[in-house]
Scaffold this active site. Structure first.
Site, PDB file in Angstrom:
ATOM      1  N   HIS A  27      -3.073   7.221   3.683  1.00 44.90           N
ATOM      2  CA  HIS A  27      -3.387   5.915   3.007  1.00 44.90           C
ATOM      3  C   HIS A  27      -4.602   5.338   3.722  1.00 44.90           C
ATOM      4  O   HIS A  27      -4.605   5.570   4.779  1.00 44.90           O
ATOM      5  CB  HIS A  27      -2.528   4.628   3.257  1.00 44.90           C
ATOM      6  CG  HIS A  27      -2.830   3.299   2.893  1.00 44.90           C
ATOM      7  ND1 HIS A  27      -3.641   3.114   1.620  1.00 44.90           N
ATOM      8  CD2 HIS A  27      -2.989   2.288   3.486  1.00 44.90           C
ATOM      9  CE1 HIS A  27      -4.038   1.631   1.781  1.00 44.90           C
ATOM     10  NE2 HIS A  27      -3.483   1.296   2.826  1.00 44.90           N
TER      11      HIS A  27
ATOM     12  N   ASN B 251     -10.161  -0.012   1.126  1.00 43.32           N
ATOM     13  CA  ASN B 251      -8.739   0.192   0.909  1.00 43.32           C
ATOM     14  C   ASN B 251      -8.368  -0.346  -0.253  1.00 43.32           C
ATOM     15  O   ASN B 251      -8.639  -1.516  -0.972  1.00 43.32           O
ATOM     16  CB  ASN B 251      -7.861  -0.739   2.135  1.00 43.32           C
ATOM     17  CG  ASN B 251      -6.557  -0.698   1.813  1.00 43.32           C
ATOM     18  OD1 ASN B 251      -5.965  -0.311   1.055  1.00 43.32           O
ATOM     19  ND2 ASN B 251      -5.793  -1.433   3.115  1.00 43.32           N
TER      20      ASN B 251
ATOM     21  N   CYS C 253       0.688  -1.221  -0.143  1.00 43.47           N
ATOM     22  CA  CYS C 253      -0.108   0.070  -0.084  1.00 43.47           C
ATOM     23  C   CYS C 253       0.725   1.171   0.065  1.00 43.47           C
ATOM     24  O   CYS C 253       0.248   2.131  -0.304  1.00 43.47           O
ATOM     25  CB  CYS C 253      -0.936   0.225   1.429  1.00 43.47           C
ATOM     26  SG  CYS C 253      -2.047  -1.211   1.056  1.00 43.47           S
TER      27      CYS C 253
END
Length: 333
Positions: A244, A274, A117
């Site tokens: 994030h 996500n 990520c």
């Protein structure tokens, strides 16, 4: 690592986003996972996610987002392409050359990068290096992941977290004092935590939630402080925090550690879940489109992901043409 060399910088000048048209709300998951919409929202902040069907590949999503970034950018071309993803369509060849060809950019250097990520921030750093080294004057950076198929379909702790999507930015050579110029980029990794987030194959994602939470808050907070200091900013100078989008509780704890008030935090996890390497650029695209992120806002970007990896950087948001900005929920064809 720094994005600027002797007054030269990588400057963000275009942005694009693409989300699959299929939306999966929490209510579509509750019966199968023996959970409730309220439980998912309370633990994650997520109400829905976009999920790609079998006819929509990582390459498709990346090409759509990259085309938008080119359309909003000036100059509207790229001399190199970096694709950050942990879910390529194939192990070999890489996704980036196919994306470049879709865009009519056959012949340019194009390659993939995998850093979980945190991939988008790693890709920004390598793109800035290409510009600093005179390898390219303009570079497309794409973050794209199709994470919805990674969890065990029966795991209620991970299935609700993940969605699919892509977003891209166009960088050009410029100067450090321009709006859009990337500040110093702080990156890190720790392979001793490799097993905390892992997926040996689709449908077999493992995540140690407690340890991931602790590491994410600590690493993102530390990297954010380092990036702000390297840029000459006080944390009080930050107008927008763009973290994030892993979990709304992680975001809240990071913001609290940094002293960033609620009205300066950007978020879109409720709508997207996500999306891995696409998370930060999607957040920037959506926030710019809906007015939460305005020209002149001093913006702090930070991420944490599998590896373990983490990073942060700064930029002052540029004045992109409003009529060209991607819509808040750009879909595929």
């Amino acid at each position: 690592m720094t994005a600027a060399t002797a007054g030269r910088a990588a400057v963000l000048c275009g942005i694009g986003a693409a989300l699959p048209p299929r939306i999966v709300p929490n209510t579509d998951l509750t019966a199968r996972l023996a959970t409730t919409d309220e439980w998912i929202r309370r633990r994650t902040g997520i109400t829905q996610r976009h999920v790609a069907g079998p006819d929509l590949s990582t390459t498709d999503l990346a090409a759509q987002a990259a085309a938008q970034a080119l359309a909003t950018g000036e100059p509207a071309t790229a001399q190199a392409l970096v694709v950050a993803t942990t879910t390529p369509d194939r192990c070999c060849p890489a996704t980036a050359p196919a994306v470049a060809t879709r865009l009519g950019l056959t012949g340019i250097p194009a390659y993939d990068l995998a850093a979980g990520c945190t991939g988008f921030l790693y890709a920004l750093a390598t793109a800035a290096g290409l510009i600093a080294a005179d390898t390219a004057r303009t570079v497309l950076v794409v973050g794209v992941d199709r994470l919805a198929t990674l969890p065990d379909p029966a795991d209620r702790t991970t299935v609700p977290l993940f969605g699919d999507g892509a977003a891209a930015v166009l960088l050009r050579r410029g100067s450090t004092d321009e709006a859009g110029a990337l500040g110093p980029i702080v990156l890190g990794s720790d392979g001793t935590g490799a097993d905390l987030i892992r997926a040996d194959r689709p449908g077999a994602l493992h995540m140690d939630g407690t340890d991931v939470f602790r590491h994410a808050v600590d690493r993102m907070s530390t990297a954010s402080r380092q990036a702000a200091t390297a840029a000459g900013w006080d944390l009080a100078d930050v107008d927008r925090l763009a973290p994030h989008q892993a979990n709304s509780r992680i975001t809240a704890f990071v913001a609290r550690q940094l002293g960033v008030p609620d009205d300066r935090q950007l978020g879109n996890i409720a709508e997207t879940g996500n999306t891995g390497a696409a998370s930060i650029p999607l957040l920037l695209a959506h926030s710019a489109a809906d007015g939460r992120l305005k020209p002149g806002h001093r913006t702090l970007l930070t991420a944490f992901g599998a590896g373990l990896t983490w990073g942060a950087t700064t930029l002052t948001w540029p004045d992109l043409c409003p009529s060209r900005l991607p819509e808040g929920a750009a879909h595929d064809r």
